[in-house]
Design an enzyme around this catalytic site. Structure first.
Site, PDB file in Angstrom:
ATOM      1  N   TYR A  91       0.806  -1.220   0.000  1.00 29.55           N
ATOM      2  CA  TYR A  91       0.000   0.000   0.000  1.00 29.55           C
ATOM      3  C   TYR A  91       0.841   1.274   0.000  1.00 29.55           C
ATOM      4  O   TYR A  91       0.300   2.370  -0.081  1.00 29.55           O
ATOM      5  CB  TYR A  91      -0.953   0.008   1.202  1.00 29.55           C
ATOM      6  CG  TYR A  91      -1.953  -1.118   1.163  1.00 29.55           C
ATOM      7  CD1 TYR A  91      -2.952  -1.153   0.197  1.00 29.55           C
ATOM      8  CD2 TYR A  91      -1.885  -2.167   2.070  1.00 29.55           C
ATOM      9  CE1 TYR A  91      -3.861  -2.196   0.151  1.00 29.55           C
ATOM     10  CE2 TYR A  91      -2.794  -3.212   2.034  1.00 29.55           C
ATOM     11  CZ  TYR A  91      -3.773  -3.223   1.064  1.00 29.55           C
ATOM     12  OH  TYR A  91      -4.673  -4.250   1.012  1.00 29.55           O
TER      13      TYR A  91
ATOM     14  N   HIS B  29      -4.660   6.241  -0.477  1.00 32.15           N
ATOM     15  CA  HIS B  29      -5.168   6.003   0.873  1.00 32.15           C
ATOM     16  C   HIS B  29      -4.070   6.085   1.928  1.00 32.15           C
ATOM     17  O   HIS B  29      -4.371   6.225   3.113  1.00 32.15           O
ATOM     18  CB  HIS B  29      -5.841   4.620   0.923  1.00 32.15           C
ATOM     19  CG  HIS B  29      -7.215   4.622   1.489  1.00 32.15           C
ATOM     20  ND1 HIS B  29      -7.999   5.748   1.634  1.00 32.15           N
ATOM     21  CD2 HIS B  29      -7.979   3.602   1.953  1.00 32.15           C
ATOM     22  CE1 HIS B  29      -9.173   5.412   2.166  1.00 32.15           C
ATOM     23  NE2 HIS B  29      -9.175   4.115   2.368  1.00 32.15           N
TER      24      HIS B  29
ATOM     25  N   ASN C 263     -10.143   0.676   7.980  1.00 33.18           N
ATOM     26  CA  ASN C 263     -11.480   0.724   8.575  1.00 33.18           C
ATOM     27  C   ASN C 263     -11.493   0.388  10.062  1.00 33.18           C
ATOM     28  O   ASN C 263     -12.541   0.447  10.693  1.00 33.18           O
ATOM     29  CB  ASN C 263     -12.462  -0.164   7.802  1.00 33.18           C
ATOM     30  CG  ASN C 263     -12.068  -1.622   7.800  1.00 33.18           C
ATOM     31  OD1 ASN C 263     -10.991  -1.985   8.250  1.00 33.18           O
ATOM     32  ND2 ASN C 263     -12.939  -2.462   7.295  1.00 33.18           N
TER      33      ASN C 263
ATOM     34  N   ASN D 266     -13.697   5.721   5.712  1.00 35.29           N
ATOM     35  CA  ASN D 266     -13.814   4.651   6.698  1.00 35.29           C
ATOM     36  C   ASN D 266     -12.854   4.784   7.880  1.00 35.29           C
ATOM     37  O   ASN D 266     -13.183   4.380   8.998  1.00 35.29           O
ATOM     38  CB  ASN D 266     -13.646   3.284   6.037  1.00 35.29           C
ATOM     39  CG  ASN D 266     -14.844   2.920   5.190  1.00 35.29           C
ATOM     40  OD1 ASN D 266     -15.966   3.348   5.463  1.00 35.29           O
ATOM     41  ND2 ASN D 266     -14.622   2.130   4.157  1.00 35.29           N
TER      42      ASN D 266
END
Length: 192
Positions: free
Chosen positions: A14, A19, A66, A112
């Protein structure tokens, strides 16, 4: 003490995604202020130090996005930090690429990670620095694919100087408050 939280996902795959821009901001703040992000507990990777005369924890939750609020709640409870002294840095698809928006509190806006923090803290009254990553290119684009996608080289050129302003916004929150940071940085991009 302030807890400065950058939102992202913990796995290497990631790195460099939209994000994870909150993680990137925390790494830059750590570098600017000589803070080592080596402590690992409370479901977070973090380091402690001083910024603008304030004791801070720089935090990257190690849950997935989340569940970010779990780490924030545990750190707040352990260090007895009130909600209004938690500053959250995160991606915002409703802002143009590279624009910054500082807010003293607010809803989750469909994010989230913010939703989890509000739920775990039982309050939305924490300052936040939103970093614009723009909306997906068209309406039927899968939002998850978009925010988990990596920035292009052209986008990185735009964002690199902007991240200095993100750090400046955090430093201003710590030195002279959220209202001053909003006046100085809202709408700012690179060199503004």
């Amino acid at each position: 003490m302030y807890i400065i939280v950058g939102l992202g996902n913990p796995e290497k795959k990631y790195d460099g995604t939209r994000h994870n821009i909150g993680f990137t901001a925390i790494e830059l703040l750590a570098s600017r202020h000589g803070i080592s992000l080596k402590k690992s507990k409370h479901k977070a990777l973090f380091g402690d130090g001083m910024i603008e005369g304030q004791k801070v924890l720089l935090v990257q939750p190690q849950t997935y996005m989340n569940l970010s609020g779990e780490a924030v709640r545990e750190l707040c409870a352990f260090y007895k930090v009130p909600t209004e002294q938690v500053v959250v840095l995160f991606d915002d698809i409703s802002l143009p690429l590279g624009k910054i928006r500082v807010r003293p509190k607010g809803s989750d806006g469909g994010h989230n990670g913010i939703k989890s923090i509000i739920y775990q803290l039982g309050s939305d009254a924490f300052p936040r620095v939103k970093i614009g990553v723009s909306a997906p290119p068209h309406a039927d684009y899968d939002l998850a694919d978009y925010v988990l996608g990596k920035f292009s080289p052209d986008e990185i050129k735009i964002l690199t100087p902007v991240m200095k302003n993100v750090c400046g916004a955090v430093e201003t929150i710590l030195s002279s408050g959220v209202a001053d940071a909003m006046n100085r940085f809202n709408g700012a991009g690179a060199g503004e």
